[in-house]
Design an enzyme around this catalytic site. Structure first.
Site, PDB file in Angstrom:
ATOM      1  N   LYS A   3       1.517 -14.420 -59.427  1.00  0.00           N
ATOM      2  CA  LYS A   3       1.076 -14.232 -58.047  1.00  0.00           C
ATOM      3  C   LYS A   3       1.847 -13.084 -57.361  1.00  0.00           C
ATOM      4  CE  LYS A   3      -0.641 -18.951 -57.281  1.00  0.00           C
ATOM      5  NZ  LYS A   3      -0.613 -20.126 -56.356  1.00  0.00           N
TER       6      LYS A   3
ATOM      7  N   HIS B  15      -0.259 -19.164 -61.007  1.00  0.00           N
ATOM      8  CA  HIS B  15      -1.460 -20.015 -61.055  1.00  0.00           C
ATOM      9  C   HIS B  15      -1.691 -20.467 -62.486  1.00  0.00           C
ATOM     10  CE1 HIS B  15      -5.610 -21.381 -60.501  1.00  0.00           C
ATOM     11  NE2 HIS B  15      -5.867 -20.752 -61.636  1.00  0.00           N
TER      12      HIS B  15
ATOM     13  N   GLU C   9     -12.504 -19.336 -64.926  1.00  0.00           N
ATOM     14  CA  GLU C   9     -11.492 -18.452 -64.346  1.00  0.00           C
ATOM     15  C   GLU C   9     -11.181 -17.259 -65.253  1.00  0.00           C
ATOM     16  OE1 GLU C   9      -8.214 -20.978 -63.251  1.00  0.00           O
ATOM     17  OE2 GLU C   9      -9.307 -21.822 -61.539  1.00  0.00           O
TER      18      GLU C   9
HETATM   19  N1  UDP Z   1      -1.252 -24.380 -51.585  1.00  0.00           N
HETATM   20  C1  UDP Z   1      -0.650 -24.274 -50.337  1.00  0.00           C
HETATM   21  N2  UDP Z   1      -0.339 -25.424 -49.648  1.00  0.00           N
HETATM   22  C2  UDP Z   1      -0.639 -26.670 -50.136  1.00  0.00           C
HETATM   23  C3  UDP Z   1      -1.246 -26.770 -51.400  1.00  0.00           C
HETATM   24  C4  UDP Z   1      -1.542 -25.604 -52.098  1.00  0.00           C
HETATM   25  O1  UDP Z   1      -0.399 -23.168 -49.882  1.00  0.00           O
HETATM   26  O2  UDP Z   1      -0.341 -27.671 -49.463  1.00  0.00           O
HETATM   27  C5  UDP Z   1      -1.574 -23.153 -52.351  1.00  0.00           C
HETATM   28  C6  UDP Z   1      -0.584 -22.908 -53.481  1.00  0.00           C
HETATM   29  O3  UDP Z   1      -0.387 -21.510 -53.629  1.00  0.00           O
HETATM   30  C7  UDP Z   1      -1.327 -23.493 -54.676  1.00  0.00           C
HETATM   31  C8  UDP Z   1      -2.774 -23.107 -54.347  1.00  0.00           C
HETATM   32  O4  UDP Z   1      -2.864 -23.278 -52.936  1.00  0.00           O
HETATM   33  O5  UDP Z   1      -0.870 -22.971 -55.899  1.00  0.00           O
HETATM   34  C9  UDP Z   1      -3.832 -23.930 -55.030  1.00  0.00           C
HETATM   35  O6  UDP Z   1      -3.583 -25.297 -54.778  1.00  0.00           O
HETATM   36  P1  UDP Z   1      -3.705 -26.383 -55.944  1.00  0.00           P
HETATM   37  O7  UDP Z   1      -3.690 -27.731 -55.309  1.00  0.00           O
HETATM   38  O8  UDP Z   1      -4.862 -26.054 -56.823  1.00  0.00           O
HETATM   39  O9  UDP Z   1      -2.319 -26.204 -56.729  1.00  0.00           O
HETATM   40  P2  UDP Z   1      -2.012 -25.618 -58.203  1.00  0.00           P
HETATM   41  O10 UDP Z   1      -3.195 -25.937 -59.080  1.00  0.00           O
HETATM   42  O11 UDP Z   1      -1.815 -24.123 -58.026  1.00  0.00           O
HETATM   43  O12 UDP Z   1      -0.753 -26.310 -58.637  1.00  0.00           O
HETATM   44 MG    MG Z   2      -5.190 -25.645 -58.815  1.00  0.00          MG
END
Ligand code: UDP
Ligand code: MG
Length: 138
Positions: free
Chosen positions: A9, A115, A126
């Site tokens: 990222k 990610h 993706e």
């Molecule tokens: N994110 C955030 N606040 C939250 C949850 C997620 O800013 O409370 C952002 C964070 O960068 C995260 C992305 O949104 O990686 C996607 O969220 P997801 O729940 O899919 O988490 P991941 O799969 O990346 O662990």
């Molecule tokens: Mg996710």
């Protein structure tokens, strides 16, 4: 062999951690199939995170993901999707296990370094979001 998508990222790239994170992934047995560096547009980041559109953090997430260059990478490994999730650590670095990439390199729940696709179905979607079929033949 299974494939998954990671994105180093914008926080990782800006901090000069991209090489260290890639080395970490290679040491964990992931092979790079295809890799790019780009700064996502608002439309691209919005589409990539479409499933989160109704979540309160969506606007901030799109703003962060477009704030600088990132490095999407198609990775290959046995059990790649689940194993990448393990190596990345929890979304919130405060909850991430010791030795995980997010524990080592993330700043907070938003600026969390990396990610990783969350299912084989989404991994295929993706990978195809960033890479053409011709990029993925090796
Ligand atoms: N994110 C955030 N606040 C939250 C949850 C997620 O800013 O409370 C952002 C964070 O960068 C995260 C992305 O949104 O990686 C996607 O969220 P997801 O729940 O899919 O988490 P991941 O799969 O990346 O662990
Ligand atoms: Mg996710």
């Amino acid at each position: 062999m299974e494939r998954t998508l990671t994105i180093l990222k914008p926080d990782s790239v800006a901090a000069g951690n991209a090489g260290k994170i890639l080395a970490h992934l290679e040491a964990e047995g992931f092979r790079v199939v295809a890799m790019r560096r780009l700064q996502m547009t608002e439309a691209q980041a919005g589409a990539f995170y479409e499933v989160h559109r109704e979540r309160p953090f969506y606007g901030e997430l799109v703003e962060f993901m477009t704030s600088g260059p990132c490095i999407p990478i198609a990775l290959e490994r046995e059990n790649a999707v689940a194993y990448l999730r393990e190596v990345m650590g929890a979304t919130n670095p405060e909850e991430a296990a010791d030795g995980t990439i997010r524990k080592l390199y993330a700043t907070d729940v938003g600026r969390n370094a990396i990610h990783g696709s969350d299912s084989p179905e989404n991994a295929a979607i993706e990978v195809a979001f960033f890479f053409a079929r011709a990029d993925l033949l090796g």
